[in-house]
Design a protein around this motif. Sequence first.
Motif, PDB file in Angstrom:
ATOM      1  N   TYR A  45       0.862  -1.179   0.000  1.00 14.06           N
ATOM      2  CA  TYR A  45       0.000   0.000   0.000  1.00 14.06           C
ATOM      3  C   TYR A  45       0.896   1.225   0.000  1.00 14.06           C
ATOM      4  N   GLU A  46       0.365   2.301  -0.541  1.00 10.74           N
ATOM      5  CA  GLU A  46       1.083   3.569  -0.550  1.00 10.74           C
ATOM      6  C   GLU A  46       0.432   4.522   0.441  1.00 10.74           C
ATOM      7  N   LEU A  47       1.274   5.232   1.135  1.00  6.50           N
ATOM      8  CA  LEU A  47       0.789   6.273   2.031  1.00  6.50           C
ATOM      9  C   LEU A  47       0.260   7.438   1.208  1.00  6.50           C
ATOM     10  N   PRO A  48      -0.732   8.153   1.726  1.00 10.80           N
ATOM     11  CA  PRO A  48      -1.132   9.386   1.053  1.00 10.80           C
ATOM     12  C   PRO A  48       0.065  10.342   1.025  1.00 10.80           C
ATOM     13  N   GLU A  49       0.122  11.192   0.018  1.00 10.69           N
ATOM     14  CA  GLU A  49       1.261  12.093  -0.142  1.00 10.69           C
ATOM     15  C   GLU A  49       1.575  12.899   1.113  1.00 10.69           C
ATOM     16  N   GLU A  50       0.530  13.357   1.807  1.00 10.58           N
ATOM     17  CA  GLU A  50       0.760  14.183   2.999  1.00 10.58           C
ATOM     18  C   GLU A  50       1.441  13.413   4.129  1.00 10.58           C
ATOM     19  N   LEU A  51       1.384  12.087   4.099  1.00  9.74           N
ATOM     20  CA  LEU A  51       2.045  11.281   5.133  1.00  9.74           C
ATOM     21  C   LEU A  51       3.420  10.774   4.707  1.00  9.74           C
ATOM     22  N   GLN A  52       3.693  10.736   3.409  1.00  9.36           N
ATOM     23  CA  GLN A  52       4.954  10.166   2.932  1.00  9.36           C
ATOM     24  C   GLN A  52       6.178  10.868   3.501  1.00  9.36           C
ATOM     25  N   GLY A  53       6.117  12.149   3.700  1.00  4.95           N
ATOM     26  CA  GLY A  53       7.262  12.871   4.246  1.00  4.95           C
ATOM     27  C   GLY A  53       7.337  12.849   5.758  1.00  4.95           C
ATOM     28  N   ARG A  54       6.242  12.433   6.416  1.00  2.00           N
ATOM     29  CA  ARG A  54       6.192  12.490   7.882  1.00  2.00           C
ATOM     30  C   ARG A  54       6.504  11.168   8.556  1.00  2.00           C
ATOM     31  N   LEU A  55       6.033  10.061   7.996  1.00  2.00           N
ATOM     32  CA  LEU A  55       6.255   8.754   8.625  1.00  2.00           C
ATOM     33  C   LEU A  55       7.601   8.170   8.222  1.00  2.00           C
ATOM     34  N   TRP A  56       8.212   7.458   9.140  1.00  2.00           N
ATOM     35  CA  TRP A  56       9.486   6.765   8.904  1.00  2.00           C
ATOM     36  C   TRP A  56      10.558   7.692   8.343  1.00  2.00           C
ATOM     37  N   GLY A  57      10.548   8.937   8.788  1.00  2.00           N
ATOM     38  CA  GLY A  57      11.558   9.894   8.355  1.00  2.00           C
ATOM     39  C   GLY A  57      11.502  10.214   6.874  1.00  2.00           C
ATOM     40  N   GLY A  58      10.365   9.945   6.238  1.00  2.00           N
ATOM     41  CA  GLY A  58      10.223  10.229   4.813  1.00  2.00           C
ATOM     42  C   GLY A  58      10.959   9.257   3.913  1.00  2.00           C
ATOM     43  N   LYS A  59      11.469   8.176   4.478  1.00  2.00           N
ATOM     44  CA  LYS A  59      12.283   7.216   3.720  1.00  2.00           C
ATOM     45  C   LYS A  59      11.451   6.322   2.806  1.00  2.00           C
ATOM     46  N   TRP A  60      10.198   6.052   3.181  1.00  2.00           N
ATOM     47  CA  TRP A  60       9.374   5.087   2.454  1.00  2.00           C
ATOM     48  C   TRP A  60       8.109   5.751   1.909  1.00  2.00           C
ATOM     49  N   ARG A  61       7.663   5.271   0.776  1.00  2.00           N
ATOM     50  CA  ARG A  61       6.397   5.764   0.203  1.00  2.00           C
ATOM     51  C   ARG A  61       5.209   4.909   0.632  1.00  2.00           C
ATOM     52  N   GLY A  62       5.503   3.749   1.230  1.00  2.00           N
ATOM     53  CA  GLY A  62       4.463   2.836   1.690  1.00  2.00           C
ATOM     54  C   GLY A  62       5.099   1.600   2.282  1.00  2.00           C
ATOM     55  N   GLN A  63       4.289   0.562   2.400  1.00  4.19           N
ATOM     56  CA  GLN A  63       4.788  -0.695   2.947  1.00  4.19           C
ATOM     57  C   GLN A  63       4.450  -1.855   2.019  1.00  4.19           C
ATOM     58  N   GLU A  64       5.282  -2.888   2.109  1.00  5.15           N
ATOM     59  CA  GLU A  64       5.108  -4.126   1.347  1.00  5.15           C
ATOM     60  C   GLU A  64       5.205  -5.265   2.355  1.00  5.15           C
ATOM     61  N   HIS A  65       4.097  -6.005   2.504  1.00  9.43           N
ATOM     62  CA  HIS A  65       4.004  -7.001   3.577  1.00  9.43           C
ATOM     63  C   HIS A  65       3.836  -8.425   3.071  1.00  9.43           C
ATOM     64  N   ASP A  66       4.431  -9.337   3.842  1.00 12.32           N
ATOM     65  CA  ASP A  66       4.083 -10.752   3.771  1.00 12.32           C
ATOM     66  C   ASP A  66       2.918 -10.908   4.742  1.00 12.32           C
ATOM     67  N   TRP A  67       1.818 -11.516   4.290  1.00 11.98           N
ATOM     68  CA  TRP A  67       0.638 -11.683   5.143  1.00 11.98           C
ATOM     69  C   TRP A  67       0.414 -13.141   5.491  1.00 11.98           C
ATOM     70  N   PHE A  68       0.088 -13.379   6.754  1.00 11.08           N
ATOM     71  CA  PHE A  68      -0.155 -14.720   7.272  1.00 11.08           C
ATOM     72  C   PHE A  68      -1.573 -14.811   7.827  1.00 11.08           C
ATOM     73  N   LEU A  69      -2.222 -15.912   7.530  1.00 15.39           N
ATOM     74  CA  LEU A  69      -3.530 -16.215   8.107  1.00 15.39           C
ATOM     75  C   LEU A  69      -3.301 -17.218   9.232  1.00 15.39           C
ATOM     76  N   CYS A  70      -3.788 -16.899  10.412  1.00 11.06           N
ATOM     77  CA  CYS A  70      -3.541 -17.735  11.586  1.00 11.06           C
ATOM     78  C   CYS A  70      -4.826 -17.953  12.370  1.00 11.06           C
ATOM     79  N   ARG A  71      -4.837 -19.041  13.132  1.00 12.44           N
ATOM     80  CA  ARG A  71      -5.943 -19.337  14.032  1.00 12.44           C
ATOM     81  C   ARG A  71      -5.471 -19.101  15.466  1.00 12.44           C
TER      82      ARG A  71
END
Length: 159
Positions: A79-105
């Motif tokens: 997912y991509e962060l909205p532009e207004e958050l891209q410079g504020r979160l994680w020191g502006g280093k990332w435009r979003g996140q890329e995740h491995d997703w697990f389904l668990c019980r």
Amino acid sequence: MTENKAYRRGVGVMLLNADRKVWVGRRIDRTDEAWQMPQGGIDEGEQPWVTAQRELEEETGIKPHLVERLSECPERLRYELPEELQGRLWGGKWRGQEHDWFLCRFLGRESDIDIATAHPEFDAWKWVEPSSLPDLIVPFKRDLYRQLIDQFREHLGLP
């Protein structure tokens, strides 16, 4: 998906109870009703499943032995962060996140869940129907949550 330094690597956990409802927590750092599933960043040299177990325990207090791994997404989801958050979160280093997703019980009791952790991320939690997930999350993550529901549809008991 290929490795892309513009996206912070992480993991996410869709945790089901015996009724096939999904665990969500309400973000402590937001003023709106933003609920999400547990997720977090991968530490250097850490494997995704190990990260998923660590993040789940850090955010919910749920110990790894109380979780059964059912499935995982065959590809990383972004997912991509909205532009207004891209410079504020994680020191502006990332435009979003890329995740491995697990389904668990979840194999434990509700008393095994404790969101009052060392570094709390949630101020409330609940079990919800999988179909309601996209309506609970912040708008920029809704498509990702829809992809997860499609990916895990069979395990969720959905047509």
